[in-house]
Design an enzyme around this catalytic site. Structure first.
Site, PDB file in Angstrom:
ATOM      1  N   ARG A 101      39.898  34.616  36.177  1.00 11.74           N
ATOM      2  CA  ARG A 101      39.034  34.028  37.221  1.00 11.74           C
ATOM      3  C   ARG A 101      38.279  35.116  37.979  1.00 11.74           C
ATOM      4  NH1 ARG A 101      40.439  37.095  40.343  1.00 11.74           N
ATOM      5  NH2 ARG A 101      42.291  37.204  41.641  1.00 11.74           N
ATOM      6  N   ASP A 108      44.883  31.719  41.612  1.00  6.90           N
ATOM      7  CA  ASP A 108      44.611  32.191  40.251  1.00  6.90           C
ATOM      8  C   ASP A 108      45.025  31.167  39.195  1.00  6.90           C
ATOM      9  OD1 ASP A 108      44.020  34.361  41.749  1.00  6.90           O
ATOM     10  OD2 ASP A 108      45.715  35.573  41.101  1.00  6.90           O
TER      11      ASP A 108
END
Ligand code: GLA
Length: 475
Positions: A47, A200
């Protein structure tokens, strides 16, 4: 979808948009499995976080997206209750553990702990939510491939946890939603020793191509926001490895603690000014006008007073006096905050609750302001907010380094409208934002002024364009 090994060829890889970047897997599959063995693939992306750093474990908002760099697992389900994992990269040793025993961690810093964390998270969840359903677990053999740079702040470690949890769910044919898996994985990663938040794992699982995810926690809520056109986001490596399970762990956990101490100080301050009418708030991210029955201006003013009342640093002794707390209470309370991930120690320079609190409170505001910018396609302020985020992370949260600050300055001086350290910090990647038309110049200048001055021979992934992608799943 299960496929027989002998039905796989290079063409199969090259026609799949994700597997095409993992072609070395094919040779390894042929070496590891028998021709008739059935296998399937799972991807878990990394990410990028546009803004909202160190807010997630304070239950404040974040704005990440999943990217087109990922971990891929090739999985062969077996009837044994064993998980066996090999990695295409030799520096990561083979991992093997049994599902018949309680899953204990390998030594701290071992990459296999991320695999164990994902599996253990699901096992523990089912044990507590549906103990009657548990009979016998199925295991599997896994080969890991990755296009995510490790220790770069793009969440390669959480992608591993997510891939591992999803694999276990698929192999055992469990019906658990991705949102639930994201929540499970966030808690499960504490097993590795970092008292992290939930950004995350949720970004990796629930990412959407062309979107940023406006995420809130406790409970997890996600609103996708269309990625703006006409701008480019690019990651620049600071050349400093930020290994989450290494030294960074202690620094990260220290800040989790400082925020919680700050929150406790805030509650005490407010109780003393508002009396019994005030109900304690648990996290800095929950200090919002609606929770305090006030407006933003008034809230900023009172938070300002609270901060003015704090010293720059506190020893444990000083903090105990401030909060009128016993040493025993203190230890018990804050050990708990770390979810048992770390032992509790007083930093030599004292607890910096004032500056940590200031960063988190202001960063939550910046996320909301960024969301408004994106929604109204008013991008002029985006760079400003990104820059403010870095300055706050560097000066108040102290998660930058001189090398990172230098790179940020070079980017800003050469056309970036905004540049900031990304992820947990202490190295890793810097995110730069600019008009599409100016990015090539920015890249060229940064190569000349930053990378050419350092030993970057044999280094890959120095400059990575941020391309949004869908979240984790079976390929
Ligand atoms: C790491 C953690 C996240 C988040 C970021 C900082 O990536 O895993 O939970 O706290 O740092 O924003």
């Amino acid at each position: 979808m299960l496929r027989k090994c002998n039905k796989l060829d290079m063409n199969y890889f090259l026609t799949n948009p994700v597997l095409m970047n993992h072609t070395p897997l094919l040779a390894e599959i042929k070496k590891t499995f028998l021709p008739g063995d059935e296998i399937f693939f799972i991807k878990a992306p990394g990410r990028v976080n546009l803004i909202g750093e160190h807010t997630d474990y304070n239950m404040g908002p974040v704005l990440p997206c999943a990217i087109n760099k990922e971990i891929v697992f090739c999985i062969h389900p077996t009837d044994t209750a064993e998980i066996r994992v090999s990695n295409l990269y030799e520096r990561y040793v083979n991992v093997h553990f049994s599902l018949k025993e309680v899953i204990e961690p390998f030594k701290k810093g071992h990459w296999g702990n991320y695999i164990k964390a994902g599996v253990k998270g699901i096992v523990d969840y089912l044990k507590s939510s549906a103990p009657h359903r548990i009979t016998k677990w199925k295991g599997c053999d896994i080969i890991v491939s990755s296009t995510l740079p490790p220790a770069a702040g793009v969440s390669s470690s959480s992608a591993l946890v997510v891939a591992s949890a999803l694999t276990f769910v698929e192999v055992n044919r469990l019906a658990i939603s991705k949102k639930k898996i994201a929540e499970i994985c966030a808690g499960a990663e504490h097993f590795v020793g970092t008292a992290g938040g939930g950004m995350d794992q949720a970004a990796s699982l629930l990412g959407k191509e062309n979107s940023f995810l406006n995420m809130e926690f406790n409970p997890l809520k996600i609103k996708p926001i269309k990625a703006p056109e006409g701008i480019r986001l690019v990651l620049f490596s600071s050349l400093i490895q930020a290994e989450k399970s290494g030294k960074l762990r202690k620094e990260y956990n220290r800040r989790v603690l400082e925020c919680k101490m700050g929150m406790d100080a805030f509650n005490r301050y407010f109780k003393s000014t508002m009396g019994t009418a005030y109900t304690d708030i648990n996290y800095i991210g929950e200090i919002k006008p609606e929770n305090l029955n006030t407006d933003q201006g008034e809230l900023d003013r009172v938070v300002g007073h609270f901060l003015d009342d704090l010293k720059l640093t506190y020893s444990i002794k000083e903090f105990l006096i401030k909060l009128d707390m016993s040493e025993q209470e203190f230890k018990h309370r804050y050990q708990h905050v770390l979810h048992g991930t770390d032992s509790f120690t007083e930093p030599p320079d004292g607890f910096k609750i004032k500056s940590r609190f200031k960063h988190v409170y202001s960063e939550c505001r910046r996320v909301n302001q960024t969301v408004t910018c994106l929604r109204n396609n008013k991008l002029a302020d985006l760079g400003l907010l990104i820059n403010q985020s870095h300055d706050s992370l560097s000066m108040d949260y102290e998660v930058s380094t001189p090398e990172v600050d230098n790179l940020v300055n070079i980017l800003r001086e050469n056309g970036a409208l905004g540049a900031r350290i990304m992820g947990a910090g202490f190295g890793g990647m810097v995110l730069a934002y600019s008009d599409s038309s100016k990015m090539d110049f920015l890249i060229e200048q940064t190569k000349k002024k930053f990378y050419d001055k350092q030993n970057t021979e044999n280094q890959t992934d120095l400059i990575i364009p941020c391309v949004t992608a869908d979240g984790a799943g079976v390929l």
